[in-house]
Design a protein around this motif. Sequence first.
Motif, PDB file in Angstrom:
ATOM      1  N   SER A  92      -4.589   5.382   8.820  1.00 16.75           N
ATOM      2  CA  SER A  92      -4.499   3.976   9.198  1.00 16.75           C
ATOM      3  C   SER A  92      -5.882   3.395   9.456  1.00 16.75           C
ATOM      4  O   SER A  92      -6.775   4.094   9.946  1.00 16.75           O
ATOM      5  N   PRO A  93      -6.090   2.112   9.173  1.00 18.40           N
ATOM      6  CA  PRO A  93      -7.368   1.473   9.445  1.00 18.40           C
ATOM      7  C   PRO A  93      -7.712   1.498  10.929  1.00 18.40           C
ATOM      8  O   PRO A  93      -8.869   1.588  11.297  1.00 18.40           O
ATOM      9  N   LYS A 147      -8.398  -1.207   5.154  1.00 23.58           N
ATOM     10  CA  LYS A 147      -8.193   0.101   4.537  1.00 23.58           C
ATOM     11  C   LYS A 147      -8.582   0.060   3.058  1.00 23.58           C
ATOM     12  O   LYS A 147      -9.246   0.965   2.553  1.00 23.58           O
ATOM     13  N   ILE A 178      -9.302   4.732  11.534  1.00 23.43           N
ATOM     14  CA  ILE A 178     -10.653   4.713  10.971  1.00 23.43           C
ATOM     15  C   ILE A 178     -11.574   3.902  11.876  1.00 23.43           C
ATOM     16  O   ILE A 178     -12.670   4.335  12.210  1.00 23.43           O
ATOM     17  N   GLU A 230      -0.106   5.728   3.221  1.00 23.98           N
ATOM     18  CA  GLU A 230      -0.150   5.380   4.640  1.00 23.98           C
ATOM     19  C   GLU A 230      -0.729   6.515   5.480  1.00 23.98           C
ATOM     20  O   GLU A 230      -0.569   6.542   6.687  1.00 23.98           O
ATOM     21  N   SER A 278       0.841  -1.189   0.000  1.00 22.95           N
ATOM     22  CA  SER A 278       0.000   0.000   0.000  1.00 22.95           C
ATOM     23  C   SER A 278       0.876   1.239   0.000  1.00 22.95           C
ATOM     24  O   SER A 278       1.721   1.412   0.870  1.00 22.95           O
ATOM     25  N   ARG A 282      -5.283  -4.899   8.645  1.00 17.69           N
ATOM     26  CA  ARG A 282      -5.453  -3.442   8.583  1.00 17.69           C
ATOM     27  C   ARG A 282      -5.378  -2.948   7.136  1.00 17.69           C
ATOM     28  O   ARG A 282      -6.168  -2.094   6.725  1.00 17.69           O
TER      29      ARG A 282
END
Length: 191
Positions: A92-93, A157, A96, A89, A86, A153
Amino acid sequence: MSFEALMLPHLDAAHNLAKWLLRNEEDACDVVQEAYLRAFKSFSGFHGSNGRAWLLTIVRNTSYTLLKKNRGADLTTTFDEEIHASGDESLSPATILEHSEDTELIRQAMDELPVEFREILTLRHQEDLSYKEIADIGQIPPGTVMSRLARARAKLKECLAARISKEKRSAPFSGPDALFTLPSSPNSHLC
């Protein structure tokens, strides 16, 4: 210490884990009931200090048994380089998941994840368990916990980004400001 005093405080955590693993309220209730029955029957053999981790291990195992029996679910996830590579960055999940006001969006994205990813995200971010506790519950090495959590994560995301992007594309255009306006209704869902 009695079974009730040691295990009943973890009823919500047990239900939460079962619900995220099974994605079905009735199955989750059945699994929690079965797990508590198993824990009660085995309580005389429990000599540990972490009743929560011990109980959640039983809930996890009971959930996986039900998944295998009733659904023949694919309980494994293959390595996917795109999940790990990914480039963005910035959000971040975990941020979230912990701070989002749109819980329905998160629930739907979590439902898309493989069971092992739902499990690890639930244990870490909703139940606030340590890597060691998660490793004990999942019967996996702590290094596997960390790598699986990173993959989970990243996948969460990715799912959230896809849902948000899909919503932006499907939103009706009503002028130049429409692209920058989020739904004002608290009952509006982004998915």
